[in-house]
Motif scaffolding. Structure first.
Motif, PDB file in Angstrom:
ATOM      1  N   THR A 120       7.620  17.445   7.861  1.00  0.00           N
ATOM      2  CA  THR A 120       6.638  16.730   7.421  1.00  0.00           C
ATOM      3  C   THR A 120       5.246  17.251   8.218  1.00  0.00           C
ATOM      4  O   THR A 120       4.096  16.924   7.766  1.00  0.00           O
ATOM      5  CB  THR A 120       6.867  15.231   8.224  1.00  0.00           C
ATOM      6  OG1 THR A 120       8.285  15.009   7.724  1.00  0.00           O
ATOM      7  CG2 THR A 120       5.966  14.342   7.608  1.00  0.00           C
ATOM      8  N   GLU A 143      -0.665   5.437   2.085  1.00  0.00           N
ATOM      9  CA  GLU A 143       0.845   6.119   2.657  1.00  0.00           C
ATOM     10  C   GLU A 143       1.910   5.023   2.266  1.00  0.00           C
ATOM     11  O   GLU A 143       1.646   3.960   2.647  1.00  0.00           O
ATOM     12  CB  GLU A 143       0.900   6.511   4.025  1.00  0.00           C
ATOM     13  CG  GLU A 143       2.167   7.118   4.382  1.00  0.00           C
ATOM     14  CD  GLU A 143       2.330   7.396   5.824  1.00  0.00           C
ATOM     15  OE1 GLU A 143       1.304   7.397   6.586  1.00  0.00           O
ATOM     16  OE2 GLU A 143       3.474   8.235   5.960  1.00  0.00           O
ATOM     17  N   GLY A 145       5.512   4.029   3.453  1.00  0.00           N
ATOM     18  CA  GLY A 145       6.715   4.457   4.515  1.00  0.00           C
ATOM     19  C   GLY A 145       6.078   5.087   5.648  1.00  0.00           C
ATOM     20  O   GLY A 145       6.102   6.047   6.082  1.00  0.00           O
ATOM     21  N   LEU A 146       5.230   4.113   6.583  1.00  0.00           N
ATOM     22  CA  LEU A 146       4.500   4.774   7.659  1.00  0.00           C
ATOM     23  C   LEU A 146       5.520   5.390   8.917  1.00  0.00           C
ATOM     24  O   LEU A 146       5.175   6.308   9.322  1.00  0.00           O
ATOM     25  CB  LEU A 146       3.678   3.644   8.586  1.00  0.00           C
ATOM     26  CG  LEU A 146       2.326   3.446   7.628  1.00  0.00           C
ATOM     27  CD1 LEU A 146       1.884   2.018   8.330  1.00  0.00           C
ATOM     28  CD2 LEU A 146       1.395   4.269   7.996  1.00  0.00           C
ATOM     29  N   SER A 167       1.936   1.400   3.818  1.00  0.00           N
ATOM     30  CA  SER A 167       2.847   0.355   3.837  1.00  0.00           C
ATOM     31  C   SER A 167       4.228   0.595   4.639  1.00  0.00           C
ATOM     32  O   SER A 167       4.391   1.872   4.898  1.00  0.00           O
ATOM     33  CB  SER A 167       3.577   0.333   2.312  1.00  0.00           C
ATOM     34  OG  SER A 167       4.182   1.352   1.859  1.00  0.00           O
ATOM     35  N   GLU A 168       4.808  -0.444   5.227  1.00  0.00           N
ATOM     36  CA  GLU A 168       6.271   0.020   5.914  1.00  0.00           C
ATOM     37  C   GLU A 168       6.955  -1.320   5.932  1.00  0.00           C
ATOM     38  O   GLU A 168       6.663  -2.479   6.126  1.00  0.00           O
ATOM     39  CB  GLU A 168       6.085   0.404   7.433  1.00  0.00           C
ATOM     40  CG  GLU A 168       7.075   0.473   8.391  1.00  0.00           C
ATOM     41  CD  GLU A 168       8.268   1.176   7.581  1.00  0.00           C
ATOM     42  OE1 GLU A 168       7.909   2.561   7.470  1.00  0.00           O
ATOM     43  OE2 GLU A 168       9.155   0.881   7.739  1.00  0.00           O
ATOM     44  N   PRO A 203      13.287  -3.221   0.026  1.00  0.00           N
ATOM     45  CA  PRO A 203      13.168  -1.747  -0.167  1.00  0.00           C
ATOM     46  C   PRO A 203      12.985  -1.298  -1.669  1.00  0.00           C
ATOM     47  O   PRO A 203      12.487  -0.227  -1.883  1.00  0.00           O
ATOM     48  CB  PRO A 203      14.636  -1.584   0.264  1.00  0.00           C
ATOM     49  CG  PRO A 203      15.122  -2.775   0.937  1.00  0.00           C
ATOM     50  CD  PRO A 203      14.511  -4.051   0.450  1.00  0.00           C
ATOM     51  N   SER A 205      10.685  -2.549  -3.404  1.00  0.00           N
ATOM     52  CA  SER A 205       9.075  -2.788  -3.630  1.00  0.00           C
ATOM     53  C   SER A 205       8.211  -1.555  -3.332  1.00  0.00           C
ATOM     54  O   SER A 205       8.460  -1.485  -2.041  1.00  0.00           O
ATOM     55  CB  SER A 205       8.691  -4.202  -2.954  1.00  0.00           C
ATOM     56  OG  SER A 205       7.469  -4.216  -3.003  1.00  0.00           O
ATOM     57  N   ASN A 225       6.529  10.529   2.574  1.00  0.00           N
ATOM     58  CA  ASN A 225       7.612  11.090   2.902  1.00  0.00           C
ATOM     59  C   ASN A 225       8.679   9.978   2.785  1.00  0.00           C
ATOM     60  O   ASN A 225       9.149   9.160   3.799  1.00  0.00           O
ATOM     61  CB  ASN A 225       7.821  11.817   4.470  1.00  0.00           C
ATOM     62  CG  ASN A 225       8.939  12.167   4.720  1.00  0.00           C
ATOM     63  OD1 ASN A 225       9.839  12.310   4.141  1.00  0.00           O
ATOM     64  ND2 ASN A 225       9.059  12.133   6.237  1.00  0.00           N
ATOM     65  N   GLU A 246      17.042   2.395   6.840  1.00  0.00           N
ATOM     66  CA  GLU A 246      15.868   2.359   5.904  1.00  0.00           C
ATOM     67  C   GLU A 246      15.010   3.697   5.840  1.00  0.00           C
ATOM     68  O   GLU A 246      14.299   3.793   4.852  1.00  0.00           O
ATOM     69  CB  GLU A 246      14.954   1.054   6.335  1.00  0.00           C
ATOM     70  CG  GLU A 246      15.693  -0.247   6.334  1.00  0.00           C
ATOM     71  CD  GLU A 246      16.087  -0.358   7.907  1.00  0.00           C
ATOM     72  OE1 GLU A 246      16.352   0.551   8.550  1.00  0.00           O
ATOM     73  OE2 GLU A 246      16.608  -1.461   8.118  1.00  0.00           O
ATOM     74  N   ALA A 247      14.897   4.411   6.872  1.00  0.00           N
ATOM     75  CA  ALA A 247      14.375   5.648   6.619  1.00  0.00           C
ATOM     76  C   ALA A 247      14.990   6.850   5.728  1.00  0.00           C
ATOM     77  O   ALA A 247      14.405   7.883   5.499  1.00  0.00           O
ATOM     78  CB  ALA A 247      13.837   6.124   7.998  1.00  0.00           C
TER      79      ALA A 247
HETATM   80  C1  LIG Z   1      11.653   9.190   5.927  1.00  0.00           C
HETATM   81  S1  LIG Z   1      10.727   7.922   6.621  1.00  0.00           S
HETATM   82  C2  LIG Z   1       9.142   8.699   6.951  1.00  0.00           C
HETATM   83  C3  LIG Z   1       8.478   7.935   8.151  1.00  0.00           C
HETATM   84  C4  LIG Z   1       7.156   8.601   8.522  1.00  0.00           C
HETATM   85  N1  LIG Z   1       6.144   8.630   7.459  1.00  0.00           N
HETATM   86  C5  LIG Z   1       7.523  10.200   8.876  1.00  0.00           C
HETATM   87  O1  LIG Z   1       7.215  10.982   7.893  1.00  0.00           O
HETATM   88  O2  LIG Z   1       7.956  10.441   9.890  1.00  0.00           O
HETATM   89  C6  LIG Z   1      10.494   6.692   5.620  1.00  0.00           C
HETATM   90  C7  LIG Z   1       9.987   5.351   5.934  1.00  0.00           C
HETATM   91  O3  LIG Z   1       9.760   4.401   4.887  1.00  0.00           O
HETATM   92  C8  LIG Z   1      10.083   3.121   5.169  1.00  0.00           C
HETATM   93  N2  LIG Z   1      10.574   2.576   3.997  1.00  0.00           N
HETATM   94  C9  LIG Z   1      11.612   2.265   3.364  1.00  0.00           C
HETATM   95  N3  LIG Z   1      11.429   1.510   2.009  1.00  0.00           N
HETATM   96  C10 LIG Z   1      10.192   1.327   2.000  1.00  0.00           C
HETATM   97  C11 LIG Z   1       9.421   0.622   0.951  1.00  0.00           C
HETATM   98  N4  LIG Z   1      10.058   0.274  -0.131  1.00  0.00           N
HETATM   99  N5  LIG Z   1       8.143   0.532   1.115  1.00  0.00           N
HETATM  100  C12 LIG Z   1       7.471   1.034   2.181  1.00  0.00           C
HETATM  101  N6  LIG Z   1       8.374   1.650   3.218  1.00  0.00           N
HETATM  102  C13 LIG Z   1       9.543   1.930   3.052  1.00  0.00           C
HETATM  103  C14 LIG Z   1      11.220   3.236   6.194  1.00  0.00           C
HETATM  104  O4  LIG Z   1      11.401   1.997   6.963  1.00  0.00           O
HETATM  105  C15 LIG Z   1      10.799   4.594   6.609  1.00  0.00           C
HETATM  106  O5  LIG Z   1      10.261   4.279   8.091  1.00  0.00           O
END
Ligand SMILES: C[S@@+](CC[C@H](N)C(=O)[O-])C[C@H]1O[C@@H](n2cnc3c(N)ncnc32)[C@H](O)[C@@H]1O
Length: 320
Positions: A120, A143, A145-146, A167-168, A203, A205, A225, A246-247
């Protein structure tokens, strides 16, 4: 672990920790620098974390060695033995120390957010490089998915006139990102004004939260990411056992879910010369590229950049 093992000096602290880690069946992967260097590096980080937890202040790696023959604080020694035991039992290093270095800053992390990855850093440095080439610096970025906030916060630290909307889905991650922004950017950089954190209802959205947050504003770039695994055997046990679901997992059992939606609707949220930066799984790079290039009516010009081991890792899509 009995108190007799408590290290007496800083040098002892590093040596004892290293010995404990060397007995672990969970730390076998040598990493890019070899097992010896990995054990030494982890031992140093644990000693610094134990010192921080006991004394309430940080210590640099250089100071650990400058004080090698001095007495290691007793309460830090106790904290260190418990931390080393947790790590040896398989807990990720960053969950034990509570810290991960990412580019120029130390981020507070925990089981509620993805541990930020070196890959990342390639996403962020690519975005910084490409955005720095533009005639005028970026003023608004989005961004998706913070997580811990690493991506948005590094960009905010780099571009002083930038505002990010991130968004998160997960509440604990939103709180974590907000605290990291306050701590890293400091009051002078007005973190609360410059990073707007928006909730996501489900998830599935992706764009809804931005529709209400932006109204008529258009962004210079979108960065993400996103989760891109599907359940099964795609990830190491270390990742599956300790990282938040979720990540990791894309919704609808579709590893391309986020890329599909970003390619299809990203333009609606961007200025006419806007662009998208996404981290991608290298093994799906051709499919993701095709998603952007194969849209009816076209519209995206693609560049793909590789990470430090030569794997395709970052896709940049420019509006044509
Ligand atoms: C792969 S992680 C990346 C976190 C951070 N940006 C990084 O690179 O370390 C993806 C993030 O997206 C969040 N996420 C999952 N579905 C999502 C959605 N529909 N909208 C926004 N965030 C979401 C997860 O909770 C997680 O924190």
């Amino acid at each position: 672990m009995s108190n007799d093992h408590r290290p007496r000096t800083y040098f002892d602290a590093i040596r004892v920790t290293r010995e404990i880690l060397a007995t672990s069946e969970f730390i076998l992967n040598p990493g890019p620098l070899g097992l010896e260097n990995r054990l030494q590096g982890e031992a140093e980080q644990l000693v610094a974390a134990a010192y921080r937890s006991a004394k309430g202040q940080s210590i640099s790696r250089m100071d650990l060695y400058a004080r090698a023959r001095e007495v290691f604080p007793e309460n830090a020694g106790e904290a260190l033995l418990s931390m080393a035991a947790l790590r040896a039992a398989g807990r990720p290093l960053q969950h034990v120390t509570g810290i991960q270095q990412f580019l120029d800053h130390e981020y507070v992390v925990g089981p509620d957010v993805l541990i930020p990855r070196p890959e990342t850093e390639v996403l962020v440095t690519t975005a910084i490089r490409e955005l720095s080439k533009c005639e005028s610096p970026p003023v608004l970025g989005l961004e998706i998915g913070l997580g811990s906030g690493v991506v948005s916060i590094e960009l905010l630290a780099r571009f002083s006139g930038l505002r990010m909307v991130g968004s998160e889905l997960v509440r604990e991650a939103r709180e974590r990102a907000s605290k990291n922004a306050e701590r890293i950017l400091g009051a002078d950089h007005k973190p609360a004004e410059r990073l707007t954190i928006v909730e996501v209802a489900s998830p599935l959205s992706v764009w809804d939260p931005f529709e209400s947050a932006l109204r008529t504003d258009r962004a210079d770039f979108v960065i993400s990411n996103p989760p891109y695994l599907i359940r099964g055997n795609e990830a190491e046990p270390d990742v599956v056992n300790f990282e938040p679901e979720e990540a990791l997992y894309a919704p609808a059992e579709d590893p391309l879910y986020f890329y599909r939606i970003i390619a299809a609707r990203g333009r609606e949220f961007l200025k006419p010369d806007g662009r998208v930066f996404v981290e991608i799984p290298h093994e799906r790079a051709p499919q993701i590229r095709e998603l952007f290039e194969g849209l009816p009516g076209g519209g995206w010009r693609i560049n793909v950049f590789s990470d430090l081991v030569g794997r395709e890792r970052v896709l940049v899509a420019n509006i044509m």
